[in-house]
Design a protein around this motif. Structure first.
Motif, PDB file in Angstrom:
ATOM      1  N   LYS A   1       5.631 -21.404  20.834  1.00  0.00           N
ATOM      2  CA  LYS A   1       4.964 -21.041  22.086  1.00  0.00           C
ATOM      3  C   LYS A   1       3.550 -20.512  21.812  1.00  0.00           C
ATOM      4  CE  LYS A   1       7.383 -19.427  25.436  1.00  0.00           C
ATOM      5  NZ  LYS A   1       7.053 -20.404  26.522  1.00  0.00           N
TER       6      LYS A   1
ATOM      7  N   GLU B   1       6.116 -30.254  25.071  1.00  0.00           N
ATOM      8  CA  GLU B   1       6.077 -29.392  26.254  1.00  0.00           C
ATOM      9  C   GLU B   1       5.236 -28.149  26.005  1.00  0.00           C
ATOM     10  OE1 GLU B   1       9.189 -26.255  28.256  1.00  0.00           O
ATOM     11  OE2 GLU B   1       9.998 -28.162  27.537  1.00  0.00           O
ATOM     12  N   GLU B   2       5.487 -27.465  24.887  1.00  0.00           N
ATOM     13  CA  GLU B   2       4.793 -26.200  24.612  1.00  0.00           C
ATOM     14  C   GLU B   2       3.328 -26.407  24.236  1.00  0.00           C
ATOM     15  OE1 GLU B   2       5.807 -23.291  25.177  1.00  0.00           O
ATOM     16  OE2 GLU B   2       8.003 -23.293  25.113  1.00  0.00           O
TER      17      GLU B   2
ATOM     18  N   LEU C   1      10.998 -20.976  17.745  1.00  0.00           N
ATOM     19  CA  LEU C   1      10.534 -21.306  19.092  1.00  0.00           C
ATOM     20  C   LEU C   1       9.518 -20.295  19.619  1.00  0.00           C
ATOM     21  CD1 LEU C   1      13.876 -22.568  20.674  1.00  0.00           C
ATOM     22  CD2 LEU C   1      12.044 -23.891  19.585  1.00  0.00           C
TER      23      LEU C   1
ATOM     24  N   ASN D   1      13.538 -30.925  19.304  1.00  0.00           N
ATOM     25  CA  ASN D   1      12.369 -30.323  18.666  1.00  0.00           C
ATOM     26  C   ASN D   1      11.086 -31.065  19.013  1.00  0.00           C
ATOM     27  OD1 ASN D   1      12.662 -28.058  16.267  1.00  0.00           O
ATOM     28  ND2 ASN D   1      14.597 -29.041  16.775  1.00  0.00           N
TER      29      ASN D   1
ATOM     30  N   LYS E   1      10.303 -30.425  22.738  1.00  0.00           N
ATOM     31  CA  LYS E   1       9.886 -29.042  22.953  1.00  0.00           C
ATOM     32  C   LYS E   1       8.448 -28.839  22.502  1.00  0.00           C
ATOM     33  CE  LYS E   1      10.963 -24.783  24.149  1.00  0.00           C
ATOM     34  NZ  LYS E   1      11.199 -24.451  25.577  1.00  0.00           N
TER      35      LYS E   1
ATOM     36  N   SER F   1      15.824 -24.494  15.001  1.00  0.00           N
ATOM     37  CA  SER F   1      15.705 -24.296  16.453  1.00  0.00           C
ATOM     38  C   SER F   1      16.080 -22.880  16.879  1.00  0.00           C
ATOM     39  CB  SER F   1      16.582 -25.315  17.212  1.00  0.00           C
ATOM     40  OG  SER F   1      16.372 -26.622  16.721  1.00  0.00           O
TER      41      SER F   1
END
Length: 463
Positions: free
Chosen positions: A256, A294-295, A252, A288, A291, A247
């Protein structure tokens, strides 16, 4: 699948599965998936249309039995096989493929890096496989330039990607998310870059001081995939190689970028799933998964493990299955198995078996935790057989019937013990399941308890 009620597996369709789904058309592949999963066919179509599920089904993989990867379907498991320069060849890889299919792999990735003529190995695997086949084309691309990373060109990558698509590969790991500006972010890691594909591209960028060619030529890859209906498996080149690195900023930042690439592919109706870590402590797994959703706009998540500790070489199929079960519970669509040989060597057929069973357990546990309809039916049936000492039925319902029978027969091999009301753990006198309580006895007990409770209540009031 030999059930005569099964619909047709493959059909002729124009465009990709996503293109058809977005037009409102239901393909034969969607019908087949709906039948396999016990889902409404309209749900399958709508999930593919929005990108939350994929049906990896290259038009040239004619013997494929279509399947779906997505949060609306059962949690899937991938098995990795592949020859290396030091070991293995086509017959051994076919043995691994057959072992993977026997024990329930939903997809198989051919990660061959040598050990024979890669095109012929891959063609043999595709021809023998009813499950989707995935590849990592950067491996063969590197062989094309005799291992000299600096000599790689965008044309080399595109040539191999199209060649594998022509052969019938259903999904390809494309390491397009690692950018040159991400590389300084690994400075404070213990294990740096652990992705083979990511490492190759990082070395190329460091040498040339140019952007990742898979990123700069992503639109051309999209056109190849659209032509054959190949699905993207967007590679996580900066996945953490140990729990210390989980993480972090590098991971990250790449995630993205993977989300941006996902939406670019969707603009052309090309299917996408996104690969994920890696090595992640248990307390970070939910973060994780959330995320990534979301991304990447809820594109299916496909994780390797994750391993929840780093201290068990030789047992990493266990350390990773713990993380895999949790990831599946939180919404991961497919789990990439880890074998006992992870970090140590090239797995053989028995390693494939052990890794796959560990991950079938994890995926099934996740389906139960997510309360998928019917997920626990097999558990309840096996438990009933166990209570009734129906040993043969227990074996049949096991994920690995051969292993269950083998362990039972180590101490009680004779056929008479297949109907015995005990095993070698408790013996004939100490098995608690021999305590059979019939309905009449329970009814009498309930009456006694009710009477006793009433009597105790009156005594309390009188006192």
């Amino acid at each position: 699948m030999n059930n005569p009620s099964a619909p047709t597996r493959r059909g002729a369709y124009r465009g990709t599965q996503m293109h058809c789904a977005r037009k409102g058309d239901i393909t034969e592949e969607m019908r087949y998936v709906a039948w396999r999963e016990g889902l409404p066919v309209e749900l399958v179509r709508s999930e593919v249309a929005r990108g939350r599920a994929i049906i990896p089904a290259n038009k040239n993989h004619t013997n494929l039995e279509p399947m779906m990867i997505g949060i609306a379907s059962k949690c899937k498991v991938n098995a990795n096989i592949g020859a290396s320069p030091n070991s293995s060849e086509v017959n051994e890889e076919l043995e691994k493929l057959n072992m993977a299919i026997k024990y329930g792999a939903d997809t198989v990735m051919d990660l061959s890096t040598g050990g024979g003529e890669l095109d012929s190995i891959r063609q043999a695997i595709i021809g023998a496989s009813p499950v989707p086949i995935g590849t990592v084309p950067v491996y063969q691309t590197l062989e094309r330039v005799h291992g000299n990373v600096e000599d790689l060109t965008a044309e080399d990558f595109l040539h191999v990607i199209e060649k594998q698509a022509q052969q019938g590969v259903d999904y390809q790991t494309i390491h397009a998310g690692i950018l040159i500006e991400h590389l300084p972010l690994v400075r404070n890691r213990i294990t740096g870059i652990v992705s083979r594909g990511g490492g190759i591209l990082a070395k190329w960028m460091l040498h040339h001081h140019k952007q990742n060619p898979l990123y700069t030529h992503f639109d051309q890859i999209i056109e190849i995939f659209k032509k054959y209906d190949v699905s993207f498996s967007l590679g996580d080149s900066l996945r953490p190689g140990c729990t210390h690195d989980a993480s972090d900023e590098a991971q990250l930042a790449e995630l993205k970028t993977l989300g941006q690439l996902t939406r670019r592919a969707w603009e052309h109706d090309v299917q996408v799933m996104v690969e994920g870590p890696g090595h992640v402590p248990m307390d970070q797994i939910e973060f994780n998964v959330r995320k990534q959703m979301e991304e990447c706009s809820e594109a299916p998540f496909y994780v390797l493990g994750p391993l929840v500790t780093d201290i068990a070489p030789g047992y990493d199929h266990i350390t990773s299955a713990i993380g895999a079960a949790m990831a599946g519970w939180y919404g991961t669509a497919m789990l990439c198995y880890v074998t006992p040989k992870e970090h140590l060597g090239l797995p053989n057929a028995e390693d494939v078996r052990n890794g796959l069973i560990a991950y079938k357990i994890a995926a099934h546990a996740a389906d139960i935790a997510r309360h998928r309809p019917g997920a626990r039916d097999r558990d309840d049936e096996l438990s009933t057989a166990r209570y009734n000492f129906d040993w043969n039925r227990q074996f049949e319902l096991s994920l690995d019937p051969d292993r269950a029978r083998e362990y039972h027969d180590e101490t009680l091999p004779a056929d008479i013990y297949k109907t015995a009301e005990f095993c070698s753990m408790c013996g004939p006198k100490f098995c608690p399941m021999q305590t059979k309580v019939d309905a009449d006895a329970l009814t009498e007990l309930e009456k006694f308890l009710a009477k006793d409770a009433s009597s105790s209540s009156r005594e309390t009031v009188n006192s």
